[in-house]
Design an enzyme around this catalytic site. Structure first.
Site, PDB file in Angstrom:
ATOM      1  N   GLY A 113      42.547  36.516  43.325  1.00  0.00           N
ATOM      2  CA  GLY A 113      42.466  37.942  43.576  1.00  0.00           C
ATOM      3  C   GLY A 113      41.024  38.366  43.770  1.00  0.00           C
ATOM      4  O   GLY A 113      40.081  37.664  43.391  1.00  0.00           O
ATOM      5  N   CYS A 114      40.838  39.534  44.368  1.00  0.00           N
ATOM      6  CA  CYS A 114      39.482  39.996  44.693  1.00  0.00           C
ATOM      7  C   CYS A 114      38.675  40.313  43.434  1.00  0.00           C
ATOM      8  O   CYS A 114      37.554  39.831  43.257  1.00  0.00           O
ATOM      9  CB  CYS A 114      39.547  41.193  45.626  1.00  0.00           C
ATOM     10  N   TYR A 115      39.241  41.158  42.556  1.00  0.00           N
ATOM     11  CA  TYR A 115      38.555  41.456  41.302  1.00  0.00           C
ATOM     12  C   TYR A 115      38.334  40.177  40.489  1.00  0.00           C
ATOM     13  O   TYR A 115      37.283  39.989  39.863  1.00  0.00           O
ATOM     14  CB  TYR A 115      39.391  42.417  40.455  1.00  0.00           C
ATOM     15  N   ALA A 116      39.337  39.316  40.474  1.00  0.00           N
ATOM     16  CA  ALA A 116      39.250  38.082  39.692  1.00  0.00           C
ATOM     17  C   ALA A 116      38.147  37.176  40.216  1.00  0.00           C
ATOM     18  O   ALA A 116      37.455  36.498  39.437  1.00  0.00           O
ATOM     19  CB  ALA A 116      40.595  37.356  39.713  1.00  0.00           C
ATOM     20  N   THR A 117      37.967  37.145  41.536  1.00  0.00           N
ATOM     21  CA  THR A 117      36.898  36.321  42.112  1.00  0.00           C
ATOM     22  C   THR A 117      35.540  36.790  41.606  1.00  0.00           C
ATOM     23  O   THR A 117      34.751  36.000  41.072  1.00  0.00           O
ATOM     24  CB  THR A 117      36.939  36.388  43.650  1.00  0.00           C
TER      25      THR A 117
END
Length: 654
Positions: free
Chosen positions: A435-439
């Protein structure tokens, strides 16, 4: 003309493979002699021949199943069996028996040597006449309209013939006449040698038909049917370079002429093994040569899908095979210039059917779908390709969260900067894109994992542009509602909150204060802002020891020193600088001032923490760019190919 049948075409009775194309004028009589052509198959061929004999020669019949019909009508890859009249091929051993004027015109138009003026057709005719006078032989192969010509020569006393010229018009290429000509040539000559310039656009075609090759200067020498290494060495030496005697002759498995499986190419079909198309690799994996790698994109309506189309369009190796969108079906694919392509609407079963041919049809499937939607597509691909060799099974990249928590070992987690080792050894070709936030959060926390205080949780405050809320209308992607506004959402148990801790725990090491038995957990607070794309994160990471801002900067600089898509800066990065960029930036390192009181439970414990900022584009490094990174790795090509790499980040004053 479309002829619907359940089997999706005609199948060769000996090989069991689907016959992709039949040229009736050349193959009809031989086909009827085949023992497996009987009953309904024979009747069908006879009826189709009678029909096509009454229609213009350009007419054709496609035998195809209803569920594959969209491939014939709307995509660049055909399906089923295509039957056409074609033209008869001829073979002559005397120039007087061919139309020399038409042959001359073809060579002037298609042969590089004659077209450039380095030689003339008349001088070449003289060369052939002298060869025959000296006791040698030549064979001229072509078709009735002179769309193709091949000239094979054999010097006196030599057993190996040479393919001296092989030229074809675009019409011959698209009609697959080149493969029929090669079939005729290999019937007449069991051993062949020929050379092709390294710059030839059709190298893949030659590699596929050769048993081996050797690079000599600016040319590549190919051979077919020659197994004696001494003869191979002599052939290469005749070109000016003798191969090492310790080398083993490269040996390829080639399909005998007439084996039944054929390839066909038109502007609306995938060129698979065509002289003018040069699409397939000569090895077991198409990624080992310069052949295009075909991408199937499922879920193209969203913002990430659009970015993926742009990246594939500029990628030197990728091309789109299918772009599926329920809402956009039938409409042209925008921002794609490599071909004219329309959206289709593929069901999971249809994707499974398309995947049956493995990488010969599509090398990688990208599932850009909402959460909890990908499973039927994955199941269909798995079932369809279960019997294929591992290196022929397509890669699957899932952009949803469905497989990021996989416990079966089938799915690799696609954050290359932290999980590259597992991606490189992954044999399933299944990759869960983060995921974007997770990255961004993981890139921010990972370098400090050895220094974490296990008794306190890292905290991430995240703000995303409203493209992160998707295209389905809601207050979170309504610019008017977001004007002068900031919207918090999912304050607890956001899926990226769980993903951050779960995925960082995967890379645990003995020196880390957490493990799979004691997994890392984080606190995550997401927000949506009024800008369109980009993510800004502020991280508070509790430490079990003191460090200053310079220590932090040095730790991060060393950790990411070899990464081309992560930049480390002293200053805090700004989201506006990172928007529409393919990298992530980590910086703005800070620690609270210390009063020297670091006892457990004291007020000063909060001072033992690191603060930093991370920015990235949620649609690029947070999704599409990362998917391309993972595709490159999975297909064995340069990890950064097709990704605009910027050696230093854009930084403006804050």
């Amino acid at each position: 003309i479309v002829y619907l049948n359940e089997k999706n075409g005609l199948y060769h009775g000996t090989t069991g493979k689907r016959i992709e194309t039949i040229h009736l004028d050349e193959e009809y009589e031989d086909l009827l002699k085949e023992p497996w052509v009987r009953y309904g198959t024979k009747l069908k061929l006879k009826e189709i021949k009678e029909l096509l004999d009454t229609l213009p020669r350009s007419s054709s019949v496609a035998i195809i199943s209803a569920e594959h019909l969209h491939k014939e009508l709307f995509t660049h890859s055909g399906a089923g069996t295509l039957i056409m009249r074609g033209h008869r091929l001829f073979s002559e051993q005397d120039l007087a028996n061919v139309d020399s004027d038409r042959l001359r015109a073809l060579l002037i138009a298609q042969d590089p040597e004659i077209a450039s003026g380095a030689a003339t057709a008349a001088s070449y005719w003289q060369k052939l006449a002298e060869l025959k006078k000296e006791g040698g032989q030549y064979w001229i192969y072509g078709d009735e309209p002179y769309q193709l010509a091949a000239i094979v020569t054999r010097k006196p006393g030599q057993a190996i013939a040479s393919v001296d010229k092989f030229v074809a018009t675009k019409a011959a290429t698209l009609g697959n006449i080149t493969d029929n000509a090669w079939k005729l040539i290999t019937r007449d000559h069991s051993q062949l040698v020929w050379s092709v310039p390294r710059t030839d656009d059709n190298l893949s075609w030659h590699f596929e038909r050769a048993d081996g090759s050797w690079s000599v200067g600016d040319d590549i020498v190919f051979w077919y049917g020659v197994e004696d290494w001494k003869k191979i060495s002599d052939m290469v030496a005749a070109k000016g370079e003798k191969p090492a005697t310790t080398a083993a002759a490269p040996k390829q498995q080639h399909q005998p002429a007439g084996a039944g499986a054929r390839s066909y190419s038109t502007m609306a079909r995938k060129p698979t093994a065509v002289f003018g198309g040069a699409r397939r690799s000569y090895s077991t994996s198409s990624s080992s040569s310069g052949a295009p790698l075909r991408v199937g994109l499922i879920g193209a309506r969203g913002y990430t899908g659009r970015e993926l189309i742009r990246l594939v369009d500029t990628h030197p190796r990728f091309e789109l095979a299918y772009v599926s969108s329920r809402e956009l079906a039938g409409k042209p694919v925008p921002n794609y210039t490599k071909a004219s392509l329309d959206h289709v609407n593929l069901s999971a079963q249809q994707v499974g059917n398309l995947a049956r041919d493995g990488r010969s049809n599509v090398d990688v499937w990208i599932l850009a779908l909402p959460n909890n939607v990908a499973a039927p597509f994955v199941a269909a691909i798995d079932e369809a390709t279960a019997g294929l060799p591992t290196d022929q099974q397509p890669v699957v990249i899932d952009l949803s969260a469905d497989y990021r928590f996989d416990k079966t070992g089938q799915w690799a987690y696609g954050l290359p900067e932290l999980h590259r080792d597992s991606l490189l050894v992954n044999t399933t070709g299944r990759i869960a894109n983060p995921g974007c936030y997770a990255t961004g959060s993981q890139l921010g926390i990972a370098p400090l994992l050895p220094y974490l205080d296990p008794t306190r949780l890292p905290s991430v405050f995240g703000v995303s542009g409203y493209s992160g809320a998707g295209t389905k209308p809601s207050p979170k992607n309504d610019p008017e509602f977001l004007r002068d506004n900031l919207i918090p959402y999912a304050p607890v148990n956001h899926i990226h909150e769980r993903e951050i801790g779960h995925s960082l725990t995967r890379i645990t090491k003995p020196q880390y204060p957490f493990s799979s038995a004691n997994p890392l957990q984080v606190q995550f607070s997401p927000h949506v802002a009024s800008f369109f794309q980009g993510i800004a994160l502020t991280l508070h990471v509790p430490l079990r020891m003191s460090m200053n801002a310079k220590d932090m900067h040095d730790i991060y600089k060393e950790f990411y020193q070899k990464e081309r898509l992560v930049h480390v800066t002293e200053a805090a990065p700004l989201v506006r600088d990172n928007a529409e960029k393919h990298y992530s930036v980590v910086g703005g390192f800070a620690v609270p001032p210390s009063d020297g009181q670091l006892e457990e439970g004291s007020a000063s414990l909060a001072e033992r923490r690191a603060v930093l900022n991370v920015t990235l584009d949620n649609l690029l490094k947070g999704a599409a760019t990362q998917a391309v990174q993972n595709m490159n790795i999975a297909l064995g090509i340069d990890e950064y190919m097709g990704i605009p790499v910027q050696e230093t980040p854009t930084m403006s004053s804050s």
